[in-house]
Motif scaffolding. Sequence first.
Motif, short mmCIF file in Angstrom:
data_model
loop_
_atom_site.label_atom_id
_atom_site.label_comp_id
_atom_site.label_asym_id
_atom_site.label_seq_id
_atom_site.Cartn_x
_atom_site.Cartn_y
_atom_site.Cartn_z
N VAL A 1 98.44 48.16 43.32
CA VAL A 1 97.14 48.31 43.96
C VAL A 1 96.60 46.93 44.32
O VAL A 1 96.45 46.06 43.47
N ASP A 2 96.35 46.72 45.62
CA ASP A 2 95.70 45.49 46.08
C ASP A 2 94.20 45.69 45.89
O ASP A 2 93.52 46.25 46.76
N ALA A 3 93.71 45.30 44.73
CA ALA A 3 92.34 45.59 44.33
C ALA A 3 91.31 45.02 45.29
O ALA A 3 90.34 45.71 45.66
N GLU A 4 91.50 43.79 45.70
CA GLU A 4 90.51 43.17 46.59
C GLU A 4 90.49 43.88 47.94
O GLU A 4 89.42 44.16 48.49
N GLN A 5 91.65 44.20 48.48
CA GLN A 5 91.69 44.89 49.78
C GLN A 5 91.08 46.28 49.66
O GLN A 5 90.36 46.72 50.57
N LEU A 6 91.35 46.98 48.57
CA LEU A 6 90.77 48.29 48.39
C LEU A 6 89.24 48.20 48.33
O LEU A 6 88.54 49.01 48.94
N ALA A 7 88.73 47.20 47.65
CA ALA A 7 87.27 47.02 47.57
C ALA A 7 86.68 46.68 48.93
O ALA A 7 85.60 47.15 49.28
N ILE A 8 87.38 45.88 49.72
CA ILE A 8 86.93 45.56 51.07
C ILE A 8 86.92 46.83 51.92
O ILE A 8 85.96 47.08 52.67
N ASP A 9 87.96 47.64 51.79
CA ASP A 9 88.01 48.91 52.50
C ASP A 9 86.86 49.82 52.07
O ASP A 9 86.26 50.51 52.90
N ALA A 10 86.57 49.81 50.77
CA ALA A 10 85.47 50.64 50.26
C ALA A 10 84.13 50.17 50.85
O ALA A 10 83.31 51.00 51.25
N LEU A 11 83.94 48.87 50.92
CA LEU A 11 82.70 48.35 51.51
C LEU A 11 82.61 48.75 52.98
O LEU A 11 81.55 49.15 53.46
N GLY A 12 83.72 48.66 53.70
CA GLY A 12 83.73 49.09 55.10
C GLY A 12 83.41 50.56 55.24
O GLY A 12 82.66 50.96 56.14
N TYR A 13 83.94 51.36 54.34
CA TYR A 13 83.65 52.79 54.36
C TYR A 13 82.16 53.04 54.09
O TYR A 13 81.51 53.81 54.81
N ILE A 14 81.63 52.38 53.08
CA ILE A 14 80.20 52.53 52.76
C ILE A 14 79.35 52.14 53.97
O ILE A 14 78.40 52.84 54.34
N ALA A 15 79.71 51.03 54.60
CA ALA A 15 78.94 50.55 55.76
C ALA A 15 79.02 51.52 56.94
O ALA A 15 78.09 51.58 57.75
N SER A 16 80.10 52.28 57.02
CA SER A 16 80.27 53.22 58.14
C SER A 16 79.51 54.53 57.93
O SER A 16 79.42 55.33 58.85
N GLU A 17 79.00 54.73 56.74
CA GLU A 17 78.26 55.96 56.41
C GLU A 17 76.80 55.60 56.16
O GLU A 17 76.46 55.07 55.09
N PRO A 18 75.90 55.86 57.13
CA PRO A 18 74.50 55.43 56.99
C PRO A 18 73.82 55.85 55.69
O PRO A 18 73.10 55.06 55.09
N ASN A 19 74.04 57.08 55.24
CA ASN A 19 73.40 57.52 54.00
C ASN A 19 73.92 56.75 52.79
O ASN A 19 73.14 56.36 51.91
N LEU A 20 75.23 56.53 52.77
CA LEU A 20 75.82 55.75 51.67
C LEU A 20 75.32 54.32 51.69
O LEU A 20 74.96 53.76 50.65
N MET A 21 75.31 53.73 52.88
CA MET A 21 74.86 52.35 53.00
C MET A 21 73.42 52.21 52.54
O MET A 21 73.08 51.27 51.82
N GLY A 22 72.58 53.14 52.93
CA GLY A 22 71.19 53.11 52.50
C GLY A 22 71.05 53.18 50.99
O GLY A 22 70.30 52.42 50.38
N ARG A 23 71.82 54.08 50.37
CA ARG A 23 71.80 54.20 48.91
C ARG A 23 72.31 52.93 48.25
O ARG A 23 71.75 52.45 47.26
N PHE A 24 73.40 52.37 48.80
CA PHE A 24 73.98 51.15 48.25
C PHE A 24 72.97 50.01 48.30
O PHE A 24 72.77 49.30 47.30
N LEU A 25 72.34 49.83 49.44
CA LEU A 25 71.35 48.75 49.57
C LEU A 25 70.17 48.97 48.65
O LEU A 25 69.67 48.03 48.02
N ASP A 26 69.70 50.21 48.55
CA ASP A 26 68.58 50.52 47.66
C ASP A 26 68.93 50.23 46.20
O ASP A 26 68.13 49.64 45.47
#
Length: 97
Positions: free
Chosen positions: A12-37
């Motif tokens: 598992v490329d942990a850093e790349q997976l986390a970067i992908d997860a951040l990209g996924y969160i950013a692509s989902e407005p509701n998730l991004m809002g919750r993450f920022l909050d």
Amino acid sequence: MLDRRLAKPASVDAEQLAIDALGYIASEPNLMGRFLDLTGIEADGIRQAADQPGFFVGVLDFLLANENDVVAFSHATGTPLEAVQIARDKLDRGPAS
């Protein structure tokens, strides 16, 4: 028959997976809002925050805290569910000595 073997931590490329997860969160407005909050990070401060130790552990913790979110990420990216926890644990341990 489905292959039910768990991903090996070394595979598992942990850093790349986390970067992908951040990209996924950013692509989902509701998730991004919750993450920022929850984090208190401003949207324009994400890049700076990403340079801080523990940031990507926090990203994966955010996804892992909600089963629906981590399952949706897994399906959207083709990432095995167990790989998210493995990546989180690897990042939390830091670089191998």
